[in-house]
Enzyme design. Structure first.
Site, PDB file in Angstrom:
ATOM      1  N   GLY A  78       5.655   4.465   6.402  1.00 56.50           N
ATOM      2  CA  GLY A  78       6.169   3.521   7.404  1.00 56.50           C
ATOM      3  C   GLY A  78       7.690   3.609   7.466  1.00 56.50           C
ATOM      4  O   GLY A  78       8.276   3.796   8.535  1.00 56.50           O
ATOM      5  N   SER A 101       0.825  -1.217   0.000  1.00 58.01           N
ATOM      6  CA  SER A 101       0.000   0.000   0.000  1.00 58.01           C
ATOM      7  C   SER A 101       0.856   1.263   0.000  1.00 58.01           C
ATOM      8  O   SER A 101       2.072   1.221   0.242  1.00 58.01           O
ATOM      9  CB  SER A 101      -0.960   0.044   1.200  1.00 58.01           C
ATOM     10  OG  SER A 101      -0.324   0.622   2.327  1.00 58.01           O
ATOM     11  N   VAL A 102       0.176   2.374  -0.244  1.00 59.63           N
ATOM     12  CA  VAL A 102       0.801   3.699  -0.226  1.00 59.63           C
ATOM     13  C   VAL A 102       1.488   3.966   1.114  1.00 59.63           C
ATOM     14  O   VAL A 102       2.432   4.759   1.205  1.00 59.63           O
ATOM     15  CB  VAL A 102      -0.287   4.765  -0.520  1.00 59.63           C
ATOM     16  CG1 VAL A 102      -1.313   4.858   0.624  1.00 59.63           C
ATOM     17  CG2 VAL A 102       0.296   6.136  -0.803  1.00 59.63           C
ATOM     18  N   LYS A 103       1.035   3.280   2.159  1.00 60.75           N
ATOM     19  CA  LYS A 103       1.550   3.546   3.504  1.00 60.75           C
ATOM     20  C   LYS A 103       2.969   3.039   3.712  1.00 60.75           C
ATOM     21  O   LYS A 103       3.615   3.400   4.693  1.00 60.75           O
ATOM     22  CB  LYS A 103       0.604   2.958   4.544  1.00 60.75           C
ATOM     23  CG  LYS A 103      -0.736   3.675   4.613  1.00 60.75           C
ATOM     24  CD  LYS A 103      -0.562   5.099   5.107  1.00 60.75           C
ATOM     25  CE  LYS A 103      -1.895   5.796   5.290  1.00 60.75           C
ATOM     26  NZ  LYS A 103      -1.722   7.151   5.807  1.00 60.75           N
ATOM     27  N   ASP A 104       3.467   2.193   2.787  1.00 66.62           N
ATOM     28  CA  ASP A 104       4.879   1.803   2.896  1.00 66.62           C
ATOM     29  C   ASP A 104       5.779   3.026   2.868  1.00 66.62           C
ATOM     30  O   ASP A 104       6.829   3.065   3.505  1.00 66.62           O
ATOM     31  CB  ASP A 104       5.263   0.876   1.741  1.00 66.62           C
ATOM     32  CG  ASP A 104       4.774  -0.549   1.961  1.00 66.62           C
ATOM     33  OD1 ASP A 104       4.711  -0.974   3.125  1.00 66.62           O
ATOM     34  OD2 ASP A 104       4.446  -1.216   0.972  1.00 66.62           O
TER      35      ASP A 104
END
Ligand code: PMP
Length: 336
Positions: free
Chosen positions: A55, A49-52
């Site tokens: 993170g 996801s974009v959240k990598d």
């Protein structure tokens, strides 16, 4: 063999795979429109996801600021699921991760976070953001009660927005040669849309920045100065019942509201017509981008839309025909 926490280097193979995602034209779905609709494939990041992006970036920044000690610190965060998966991936071998998630979210992302070794605490969905039981206040409490904790606080952490300002935005500018008429994205924390908007503005782009908001969320209404109460909606990860600190209204030009049924139909169309298996928030964003592509004046240009995560995270919900039938989503596409 289990590697003891804290013994692995910061630059994991996964860290080197974050970002640099392709931008692909939705040529079938966008056929006949006066503008090209280009999709930024964030579901291709290493943990999906974009959240990598945030993170890895937030952990690196927190390490530089000596807020984290490998092998000792515990990351605590409130998440719709993707940030939890991304943090667990970025923390692999170095930190423990505890996440809170509201009961609204389906089981698939919880299973993924557990598979990554994170501890997941479920919280009630139908409580106001001020309730001590809300997923955010629960995360704060757990962080207070946990020794050597770092509360990531993605809704207000400027390193979230910075990750997109430094990577997602510049990538889009490079991939389009700076030819962007509009950028469309949903907002959970607002990190993606605000960070990309800042990068576009800094590069002198006059692209319209447009929020795609689920009907029932208060964000689009607040941007127009309204005071409508929020209503529940099915799409996960975007919209909400409070305006996050990172979502600066000054950066947004417009907002489109998209119903659950339209978002889900668009997900099924993306799968059937473009071969892209993406999550509900991608359906919301693409539905808004198509509306904008039909309305936006000016010579043919590029409208960039974000596909934040993949469809496998919704195997038990949006992509399960019996879930759709049970929830009453029986539009032509969603009935197939
Ligand atoms: N789509 C999904 C599925 C998400 O989980 C999120 C983040 N919660 C977003 C979109 C929005 O990203 P941001 O937090 O950067 O606004």
């Amino acid at each position: 063999m289990t590697v003891p926490l804290g013994t692995l280097p910061a630059q994991s193979a996964a860290a080197r795979l974050v970002g640099g995602t392709p931008l692909v034209e939705l040529a079938t779905i966008g056929a006949g429109l006066p503008h090209r609709v280009l999709a930024k494939c964030e579901f291709l990041n290493p943990a999906g996801s974009v959240k990598d992006r945030i993170g890895h970036h937030i952990i690196r920044r927190a390490e530089e600021a000596r807020l984290l000690v490998p092998g000792l610190s515990t990351l605590v965060e409130a998440t719709a699921g993707n940030t939890g998966v991304a943090l667990a991936c970025a923390a692999a071998g170095r930190y423990r991760v505890i996440v809170t998630m509201s009961s609204k979210m389906g089981p698939d992302k919880e299973a993924m976070m557990r598979a990554w070794g994170a501890d997941v605490v479920r919280c009630p969905y139908d409580v106001p953001p001020t309730s001590p039981e809300s997923f955010i206040n629960t995360a704060r409490r757990i962080a207070d009660e946990t020794a050597h904790s770092y509360y990531v606080d993605q809704f207000a952490n400027p390193w979230n927005r910075e990750a997109h300002e430094l990577t997602t935005g510049p990538e889009i500018i490079e991939q389009t040669g700076g030819q962007v008429a509009a950028f469309v994205a949903g907002a959970g924390t607002g990190g993606t849309i605000a960070g990309v908007a800042r990068a576009l503005r800094a590069a002198g782009s006059r692209a319209r920045v447009v929020l795609a908001d689920p009907a029932g969320s208060i964000l689009a209404d607040r941007l127009r100065g309204g005071h409508e109460p929020g209503r529940g909606y099915a799409i996960e990860g975007i919209g909400g019942d409070f305006v996050p600190d990172l979502l600066d209204p000054q950066l947004l030009d417009d907002a489109y509201e998209v119903s659950d049924a339209e978002s889900i139909s668009m997900c099924l169309r993306l799968q059937a017509e473009e071969g892209l298996w993406v999550g509900g928030s991608s359906g919301t964003a693409v539905a808004a981008a198509l509306r904008l592509a039909a309305e936006l004046p000016g010579p043919r240009s590029n409208i960039v839309v974000v596909l934040p995560d993949g469809g496998s995270r919704y195997s038990s919900t949006l992509f399960d025909p019996s879930w759709r039938t049970h929830r009453g989503f029986t539009t032509k596409e969603s009935a197939r």
